[in-house]
Write an enzyme that holds these catalytic residues in place. Sequence first.
Site, PDB file in Angstrom:
ATOM      1  N   GLY A   1     -10.751 208.959  19.665  1.00 54.75           N
ATOM      2  CA  GLY A   1     -11.153 207.740  20.350  1.00 54.75           C
ATOM      3  C   GLY A   1      -9.950 206.906  20.743  1.00 54.75           C
TER       4      GLY A   1
ATOM      5  N   SER B   1       8.061 204.991  31.648  1.00 49.93           N
ATOM      6  CA  SER B   1       8.476 204.824  33.046  1.00 49.93           C
ATOM      7  C   SER B   1       7.983 205.979  33.902  1.00 49.93           C
ATOM      8  CB  SER B   1      10.001 204.737  33.145  1.00 49.93           C
ATOM      9  OG  SER B   1      10.475 203.511  32.647  1.00 49.93           O
TER      10      SER B   1
ATOM     11  N   GLU C   1      15.536 205.059  37.245  1.00 48.69           N
ATOM     12  CA  GLU C   1      14.145 204.596  37.338  1.00 48.69           C
ATOM     13  C   GLU C   1      13.536 204.904  38.692  1.00 48.69           C
ATOM     14  OE1 GLU C   1      10.946 203.870  36.238  1.00 48.69           O
ATOM     15  OE2 GLU C   1      11.999 202.540  34.856  1.00 48.69           O
TER      16      GLU C   1
ATOM     17  N   ASP D   1      10.469 207.576  39.613  1.00 53.12           N
ATOM     18  CA  ASP D   1       9.184 207.101  40.131  1.00 53.12           C
ATOM     19  C   ASP D   1       8.833 207.734  41.468  1.00 53.12           C
ATOM     20  OD1 ASP D   1       9.234 205.472  37.922  1.00 53.12           O
ATOM     21  OD2 ASP D   1       9.722 203.641  39.019  1.00 53.12           O
TER      22      ASP D   1
END
Length: 636
Positions: free
Chosen positions: A613, A551, A302, A306
């Site tokens: 949309g 993530s 993770e 990131d």
Amino acid sequence: MLFLPLVSLALLSLASAEPRISPLITHEKRSHIPAGWSHTHRHDPVAVLPLRIGLVQSNMDKLEKLLLDVSGPESANYGKHWSAGKVSQTFAPSRETVDTVRDWLTGSGIEASRVKLSGARTWIELNATVEEAERLLNTEYHVYSHTTGKEHVACDSYKLPEHVSKHVDFILPSIHFDAVIKRDNNSSGSGGTLSNIGQPGVGLKPKTTGTIGSIINELEACDQQITLICLRALYGIVYVPVATDRNSYGIVEYTPQAYLQTDLNMFFGNFSPNLVGKSPAMVSVDGGYAQTEYTGFGYNGESDLDLQYGMSLVDPLPVTLYQTGDMVEGASFNNFLDAIDGSYCTFEGGDDPYYDSTYPDPYGGGYEGPEDCGTAAPAHVISTSYGYNEAELSPAYAARQCAEYAKLGLMGTTVLYSSGDDGVAGNGNVCLDANGNEVYGGTRFNPTFPGVCPYVTSVGATQVNPGASVTEPESACMQVIYSGGGFSNYFALPSYQAAAVEHYLTAYPPAYSASQYNATGKARGFPDVAANGANYVVAVDGEFELVYGTSASSPVTGSILTLVNDARLAIGKSPIGFINPTIYSPAFAGAFHDITTGSNPGCGTNGFNATPGWDPVTGLGTPNFPQLLARWLALP
């Protein structure tokens, strides 16, 4: 209108003066015992309970209006964000609220000297025996055991005098069970019964299909491997930050999740050479640090993901890493909120010792310093790639935390959360039964939190279709993960989203019954936007792996919004703050790439469909950076 839980709870209303003698009414009631818990025995009547009474905050009925006033693109006050002091003063509980609750306690035989008001006047604290608490709340306290061996004290429901109920959000301990299972008194280190949101296998986490034989860093291969050049091509990201002394971008990680500097260097060496050797600006919250005791994808995937993409996309702007929680106690979202807002600290606005980690560590072995309280400035954009299932939290707890995100929006912070990776199911592919219980094999859709909070921006996932190029439309992600999306069971439909949701339900009515999802048409829909979430090339523990998940979508979206902020700050304008009212407005029509194919399966169904949309799979679509930049620069 204020976004209230769709259950009947007197959470955030204000009351005029009423007589002190009033009928008892049920304030909160639990319908079931959460999975993993079982009833053991009636609690000892002489045992002491730390009763904490959350007081109704002032002006909560005006919260949406006040937030829209600084966030709506047509408002004369757009971008005129508030100071933390003004936020605290505006929402502090009223004198009437404090006096009503205190008078009820003393009138019930509790000595005034035992009743304590917290510093921010948002909680009343009382140490009471079980016998006293049962008499006050017209209830019975029982002891429950978890499969991990932990015990917990709770009641099934409790009652308050009607005139008092209107001044109370909720009382702890009562019906609430742990959102995260923390170690008991006999546990030590990270190997006890700890199961905080940063632990591998808990909550929302990225997925991997394993290592990559060779990297194909070419636009022609973006359907197979996503790298920085793919993202820049997909979303038109051509911008180098210039207001680095005024801008800020924060990424939140929860220990034991942590990056490895060797992994950052490996990624940067291949894709961002000028960042080799550079680290994020770490802010330690409650003993958080980039641990290296435990490694592997479950611990490093993770944070590596990131930071590698977040740092690269906003370079040369430094990225702030909020590393939250130590290796023993861990942390919750409220622990992080404490650190960036001093008015939200322990028993000052949101914390619950039965949900949130307690510091200093009461058992020894963990972080022994004071809990971080207002020690870190909130960045202009904050991305978090973690999440609970909405059903794991009580409506009262979720509503109180959600309101705090609105306050951050008032102060000019954009808060992003991943929408989830299991389609219409919750994290871990868990769904709900007819009674709202989390069960495997359930047929009712299970929304994630905080993504369903109407005061955050929820980010779903898309993919470059196999065999397609970056110039062709993406679809909803259907490789390894499915974009989380649907409708909240707690939060009402926000006014800024009403037209979009109504259009979706009218033009593309889902083929599901009210027994499968909240089909009232009056519930908060999520996600709000989306970004690519498939086939990311990430350096993890010395090898490149293919990684999937919302993530990835959230920090990439956060990076793009940070670049928009940079351009605005460079010409003397404010950061964009809470973006939802703006992006749903007519002024931003066409500012996102509309995603019209794919779905988000779960709970034994195909989930919802991506449609023209807004839709509860990919929201308004993926960022079109040049369009977003031009339109936000045109705002005051």
